[in-house]
Design an enzyme around this catalytic site. Structure first.
Site: not given
Length: 260
Positions: A145, A158
């Site tokens: 990401s 995350y």
């Protein structure tokens, strides 16, 4: 340039929805044999497999909670029984987790994100490498990401998992390169999927998001899926141990376009 992947054996984790589903479709279109991993909702995986059947070989579906080592072992045993091994692993399964500042976070919820995004990716990569290294070929693409490099308040697990996955990938690439195996990371930016529908369907939220993207549009799942095919193909044969960002320039510090 031919990106066809005829008869290549591909496993896509988290492949039944969102980015994973788009990646499944792209590999099936390229002629690969595809396995769709899912944790729940078998009907969605079956419907996706059926929709890809017209392009050639129908994908298979393989259930597994990738955070569980025994589930991952069984999943790869299924691939051995069905195909005799694997050529390409797309480590795509992941989760954002609940929003919580670090000092307010529930440790069990925090750990679930790490277990899925990082531990789960390692377990799958480990099993894949046990097959790829002896055959002297293979590709692993980890979906990371932009938050492997951009901090995101409220999502420490995350961000930590995606940054960790990048370094895991680089280490595995270093270990596996002498054996003909490539390992890369593919880092999406803001992609239009159901998981962030609440943002792009809200005019104010959508406008705020676009200010963070120099190309002034959200990405589409196909933007990620097409790059996954390229990275797994012979066209990227000399690429390993790095991250390819597909983010419309989000990591290019767009605020600095207006001065330092």
């Amino acid at each position: 340039m031919d990106l066809k992947l005829d008869q290549q054996r591909v496993l896509v984790t988290g492949g039944s929805s969102g980015l994973g589903a788009a990646i499944v479709k792209a590999f099936a279109k390229a002629g690969a044999r595809v396995a769709i991993n899912y944790r729940s909702k078998p009907d969605a995986a079956t419907q996706l497999a059926d929709s890809c059947a017209s392009g050639g070989t129908r994908p298979i579906t393989v259930p597994a909670d990738i955070s569980r080592a025994d589930d991952v072992t069984r999943m790869f045993a299924t691939l051995d029984e069905t195909w005799g091994g694997i050529d390409i692993l797309i480590n795509n399964a992941g989760m954002d987790g609940d929003h919580a500042l670090a000092w307010e976070a529930d440790i069990d919820a925090w750990s679930r994100v790490i277990d899925t995004n990082l531990k789960g990716a390692f377990l799958c990569a480990q099993q894949a490498l046990r097959r790829m290294v002896p055959q002297k070929s293979g590709v692993i693409v980890n979906t990371t990401s932009v938050h492997e490099t951009i901090a995101w308040s409220g999502y420490s697990a995350y961000c930590a998992s995606k940054a960790g996955l990048t370094m895991l990938g680089r280490t595995l690439a270093q270990e596996a390169a002498p054996h003909g195996v490539r390992v890369l990371s593919l880092a999406p930016g803001a992609i239009r999927t159901d998981i962030n529908r609440n943002v792009w369907e809200d005019p104010q939220g959508h406008a705020d998001l676009l200010r963070k993207i120099p190309m002034n549009r959200m990405g589409e799942p196909e933007d990620i899926a097409d790059m996954a095919v390229v990275l797994a193909s012979h066209a990227a044969r000399y690429v390993t141990g790095t991250t390819v960002f597909v983010d419309g320039g989000m990591t290019d510090y767009p605020d600095f376009a207006h001065g330092g």
